[in-house]
Scaffold this motif. Structure first.
Motif, PDB file in Angstrom:
ATOM      1  N   LYS A  23       0.830  -1.202   0.000  1.00  0.00           N
ATOM      2  CA  LYS A  23       0.000   0.000   0.000  1.00  0.00           C
ATOM      3  C   LYS A  23       0.864   1.252   0.000  1.00  0.00           C
ATOM      4  N   LEU A  81       1.542   1.966  -3.412  1.00  0.00           N
ATOM      5  CA  LEU A  81       0.395   2.585  -4.083  1.00  0.00           C
ATOM      6  C   LEU A  81       0.354   4.082  -3.827  1.00  0.00           C
ATOM      7  N   VAL A  82       0.590   4.447  -2.550  1.00  0.00           N
ATOM      8  CA  VAL A  82       0.595   5.875  -2.211  1.00  0.00           C
ATOM      9  C   VAL A  82       1.734   6.563  -2.956  1.00  0.00           C
ATOM     10  N   ILE A 114      -9.922  13.813   3.559  1.00  0.00           N
ATOM     11  CA  ILE A 114      -9.839  12.545   2.851  1.00  0.00           C
ATOM     12  C   ILE A 114      -9.011  11.563   3.646  1.00  0.00           C
ATOM     13  N   GLU A 120      -9.093  10.361   6.590  1.00  0.00           N
ATOM     14  CA  GLU A 120      -9.656   9.314   7.441  1.00  0.00           C
ATOM     15  C   GLU A 120      -9.954   8.046   6.638  1.00  0.00           C
ATOM     16  N   ILE A 121     -10.394   8.234   5.399  1.00  0.00           N
ATOM     17  CA  ILE A 121     -10.645   7.061   4.550  1.00  0.00           C
ATOM     18  C   ILE A 121      -9.329   6.335   4.289  1.00  0.00           C
ATOM     19  N   ILE A 122      -8.294   7.140   4.046  1.00  0.00           N
ATOM     20  CA  ILE A 122      -7.020   6.519   3.697  1.00  0.00           C
ATOM     21  C   ILE A 122      -6.417   5.771   4.876  1.00  0.00           C
ATOM     22  N   VAL A 123      -6.451   6.404   6.054  1.00  0.00           N
ATOM     23  CA  VAL A 123      -5.806   5.719   7.181  1.00  0.00           C
ATOM     24  C   VAL A 123      -6.623   4.534   7.678  1.00  0.00           C
ATOM     25  N   SER A 124      -7.840   4.366   7.144  1.00  0.00           N
ATOM     26  CA  SER A 124      -8.533   3.120   7.475  1.00  0.00           C
ATOM     27  C   SER A 124      -8.075   1.999   6.537  1.00  0.00           C
ATOM     28  N   SER A 125      -7.256   2.371   5.549  1.00  0.00           N
ATOM     29  CA  SER A 125      -6.713   1.347   4.648  1.00  0.00           C
ATOM     30  C   SER A 125      -5.228   1.119   4.861  1.00  0.00           C
ATOM     31  N   ILE A 126      -4.538   2.138   5.342  1.00  0.00           N
ATOM     32  CA  ILE A 126      -3.081   2.050   5.461  1.00  0.00           C
ATOM     33  C   ILE A 126      -2.649   2.733   6.761  1.00  0.00           C
ATOM     34  N   LEU A 167      -5.754  13.575  12.217  1.00  0.00           N
ATOM     35  CA  LEU A 167      -7.164  13.294  12.520  1.00  0.00           C
ATOM     36  C   LEU A 167      -7.806  14.369  13.387  1.00  0.00           C
ATOM     37  N   THR A 217     -12.029   0.530  12.767  1.00  0.00           N
ATOM     38  CA  THR A 217     -11.419   0.676  11.441  1.00  0.00           C
ATOM     39  C   THR A 217      -9.891   0.762  11.496  1.00  0.00           C
ATOM     40  N   ILE A 263      -7.930   2.842  12.792  1.00  0.00           N
ATOM     41  CA  ILE A 263      -7.306   4.157  12.659  1.00  0.00           C
ATOM     42  C   ILE A 263      -6.595   4.498  13.964  1.00  0.00           C
ATOM     43  N   PRO A 319     -16.542   7.807   6.493  1.00  0.00           N
ATOM     44  CA  PRO A 319     -16.400   8.609   7.712  1.00  0.00           C
ATOM     45  C   PRO A 319     -17.306   9.838   7.693  1.00  0.00           C
ATOM     46  N   GLY A 324     -13.965  13.354   2.225  1.00  0.00           N
ATOM     47  CA  GLY A 324     -13.665  14.199   1.077  1.00  0.00           C
ATOM     48  C   GLY A 324     -13.031  13.397  -0.029  1.00  0.00           C
ATOM     49  N   PHE A 358      -7.677   4.127  -7.135  1.00  0.00           N
ATOM     50  CA  PHE A 358      -6.706   4.227  -6.035  1.00  0.00           C
ATOM     51  C   PHE A 358      -7.272   3.629  -4.744  1.00  0.00           C
ATOM     52  N   MET A 365      -6.168   0.348  -2.723  1.00  0.00           N
ATOM     53  CA  MET A 365      -5.749   0.483  -1.323  1.00  0.00           C
ATOM     54  C   MET A 365      -6.453  -0.552  -0.444  1.00  0.00           C
ATOM     55  N   LYS A 366      -7.604  -1.019  -0.921  1.00  0.00           N
ATOM     56  CA  LYS A 366      -8.317  -2.055  -0.174  1.00  0.00           C
ATOM     57  C   LYS A 366      -7.992  -3.442  -0.712  1.00  0.00           C
TER      58      LYS A 366
END
Lengths: 428, 308
Positions: free
Chosen positions: A3, A6-7, A211, A213-219, A411, B51, B53, B81, B85, B98, B102-103
């Protein structure tokens, strides 16, 4: 790790594909070429030769003025006022009129060039020099001194600096060293700020766009940060390589097309300034005497790790702010060591081996700039190695600290974060 | 119970504030699980732990997914969440790709799923648009797609309807119901009770980091019913209290009856029809909102009592 890649890819590709990146990458070499080529281009496009009429009332200057490449001198007879009126007319016989009155050899004055527009440096200096020479010769004769004898007796000393190092001898040249040193140091400074700023913006943007928060739930945040830092580093390296290739190509083209002109200009310059072309060749020669592979390697190393060292800090800084006006206050503590380095860099040119230069080239906060500035003056291998090791260690420590700040900071929305909070996150 | 997610003694503190107070929870597979609570109750803190985080200070978190091929549980969770965004300058197609990758999706699978969802919402032509060219509502639709693009077993929606216009709200509700029908488990966090009553079948009420109520929605509503009935009738009542029933007349022929003790419907009808003729009769169940406010107030009072 997949991942992170990917980033990395995303950060790299979105930036490299951006118009602003492409424009800037192409513009800099063009600008560089423009800077180098402009003076020459100007001589190239200059409209023919300048005709200068000489009205010599003193009668001393017959045959004294020699025609140059772009200058033609004609003696002329007539009334000064009539001749002046001819200037600027379409069918004028000359572009400028040099008026030499009868003069007192003790107090020579009244020499005038009439022209309809400002005369160039070359004309001004050529005429001045010729007048001075002739009047000097006249004075020598009056004083009963043989001018040729004087010229024979004149001496010019060229102080050579031979650097003894590891059994070999190298010709040093202080001017070249200073130039290379300041250019490299300044370039490092620019790149650190530019790309450091870029990474901070990237982090703040992601936070501002909500954005993250979505990302850190994946990586995990640390991997995200690394992906970003290295992705933008790759952008910087790409840009640098393109610049290097472009500038090399331009230089080659330049030397093929312009070198005859360059030589002429150098000769002209010599005529005018009277400087010794040997000095110029010495300088170019001494640049070649630098250990170029070592310099390039060190430059790449300090560039990459200097960037990484600061980018970790900039990433941390970006994570604790969510608008760019706040960014500016938080960058102040980060800018201080960079600006300080720039100030030390100037001092390093004068005293490249002073304790200040030595220590600041070891401390990771300044070493990317100071070590590069010291390198042209010759740095012992152990110092270079130590400085590199410190920088790498510094990068690891910074990344670790920044990772902690980043993880929490990204966050937190709408909360003013102070230094105390940051200290707690790091040392918790 | 077949739980997809279980929390055991999950605990998280932030500098003196207990965000999640040693919570135990099981989320049944296939349920639409409403996580309710006022602002600052600890919902988002809990979701952020689920999740991955943030890390809990202590306690255990376990997932029981059916698809064992996905090694990283995070790749089997879809998260929308509350603070969300998109990358403004990135094309929608690229962003979705992307996030899908990532998933853990392959590029080919990502492409396939993107096509499916864009088609489903009839927005195929958005793929080449940049996010900044879309309206806020459109962007939220894309954010929803981001959360489902990798076809996860567990979906977590944090205030999914906030900021949506009524049309898009309906659209999204429909999608959530569809997802639930196809067997997905959905955790749905909100402080808007009406939405919960429409969609959820399980709920947990959280306040100050603790659960004050949890279980099946129907069962909870029954548990907190106040034995109130609404009747429409002909005739008149002699008294405001008849054989254990308290009668409040709203208007002519319309009254609220409160049974003072547990009683069956037939008992109520029998008693009242001695006096009037009843032609409409409904039991009034408490709204979740009422239960919620009551429970929160109760918990507060209890705490104050403990304090004294």
């Amino acid at each position: 790790m997949n991942k992170t890649l990917l980033v990395f890819k995303k950060e790299y590709l979105t930036r490299v594909k951006k118009k602003s990146f492409i424009i800037m990458t192409l513009l800099v070499p063009l600008l560089f070429m423009l800077l180098m080529g402009l003076p020459l281009a100007m001589t190239f496009f200059k409209s023919g030769t300048n005709r200068i009429a000489i009205l010599d009332e003193s009668g001393e200057f017959a045959g004294v003025f020699n025609n140059g490449k772009s200058l033609e001198f004609h003696p002329i007879e007539g009334n000064l006022n009539n001749l002046k009126e001819e200037l600027g007319k379409k069918d004028a016989r000359f572009d400028a009129l040099l008026y030499i009155p009868k003069f007192d050899i003790q107090y020579p004055n009244g020499f005038t060039v009439y022209s309809d527009k400002q005369v160039g440096m070359t004309i001004q200096q050529t005429i001045e020099k010729t007048l001075q020479n002739k009047i000097e010769t006249l004075r020598f004769i009056n004083a009963g001194i043989d001018k040729d004898k004087v010229n024979e007796l004149k001496v010019s000393i060229d102080l050579q600096n031979i650097i003894l190092q590891e059994g070999s001898e190298k010709k040093g040249n202080v001017v070249a060293s200073i130039a290379v040193s300041q250019i490299m140091g300044f370039f490092q400074y620019f790149m650190i700020f530019f790309y450091g700023g870029l990474i901070m913006m990237a982090v703040t943007e992601e936070k501002k766009n909500r954005i993250v928060e979505i990302i850190v739930s994946s990586i995990p945040p640390f991997q995200l940060m690394l992906g970003k830092i290295f992705g933008i580093a790759a952008v910087a390296i790409t840009q640098l390589l393109i610049w290097a290739v472009f500038i090399t190509i331009l230089m080659v083209l330049f030397s093929v097309f312009f070198s005859p002109m360059l030589l002429e200009t150098a000769q002209d310059l010599e005529q005018v300034v009277g400087s010794n072309s040997q000095q110029i060749f010495d300088m170019i020669g001494s640049i070649e005497a630098f250990n170029i592979p070592l310099m390039l390697f060190s430059f790449a190393f300090f560039f990459i790790f200097g960037y990484l060292f600061y980018s970790a800090l900039f990433a941390g800084a970006g994570a604790v702010t969510d608008d760019s006006s706040q960014n500016q206050t938080i960058t102040i503590p980060l800018s201080i060591p960079v600006i300080l380095s720039l100030m030390i860099m100037v001092n390093v040119a004068e005293q490249p081996h002073s304790p200040l230069a030595f220590w600041s080239s070891l401390i990771p906060f300044c070493s990317p700039i100071i070590m590069m500035a010291r390198l042209p003056f010759g740095v012992p291998a152990w110092q270079l190695a130590l400085s590199m090791i410190f920088l790498v260690i510094g990068f690891v420590i910074n990344t670790w600290i920044a990772g902690k700040i980043y993880r929490i900071g990204i966050l937190l929305y709408g909360k003013k974060i102070n230094w105390n909070d940051i200290r707690k996150w790091v040392f918790k | 119970m077949d739980a997809i997610l279980s929390l055991e003694k999950l605990h998280k503190e932030y500098e003196k504030v207990v965000a999640v107070h040693s919570i135990d929870l099981k989320v049944p597979r296939g349920s639409v699980f409403g996580l309710l609570g006022p602002n600052g109750a600890g919902k988002t803190s809990m979701i952020r732990i689920i999740t991955n985080i943030t890390l809990p200070d202590s306690g255990k978190l376990s997932f029981h997914f059916q698809n064992s091929k996905i090694s990283d549980p995070m790749n089997n969770i879809g998260y929308l969440p509350e603070e969300r965004g998109l990358y403004p300058e990135m094309k929608i197609g690229e962003q979705l790709k992307f996030f899908a990758q990532m998933k853990g999706l392959s590029a080919a699978k990502a492409h396939e799923n993107i096509q499916y969802w864009l088609k489903r919402f009839e927005i195929e032509d958005w793929a080449n648009k940049k996010a900044q060219e879309l309206s806020k509502g459109m962007q939220q639709l894309i954010q929803f797609i981001v959360s489902v693009i990798h076809d996860p077993e567990l979906l977590i929606f944090d205030e999914p309807f906030s900021g949506l216009d009524p049309i898009n709200t309906e659209r999204l509700k429909k999608e959530i119901v569809e997802l639930s029908k196809s067997g997905k488990t959905i955790i749905f966090s909100t402080h808007q009770m009406s939405q919960v009553e429409e969609i959820c079948n399980e709920i947990a009420l959280i306040n100050k980091g603790r659960f004050i109520l949890e279980g099946e929605l129907k069962e909870i509503k029954n548990r907190f019913k106040k034995n109130l009935f609404e009747i429409k009738y002909h005739g008149s009542f002699p008294n405001s209290e008849i054989n254990g029933f308290e009668i409040t007349i709203k208007e002519e022929g319309h009254a609220i009856v409160k049974s003072l003790k547990e009683c069956s419907y037939s008992n109520l009808l029998k008693t009242l029809s001695d006096y009037v003729e009843i032609y409409s009769f409904t039991e009034i169940l408490p709204s979740l909102n009422e239960i919620f406010i009551e429970q929160v107030t109760l918990a507060k009072a209890k705490k104050e009592e403990e304090h004294e």
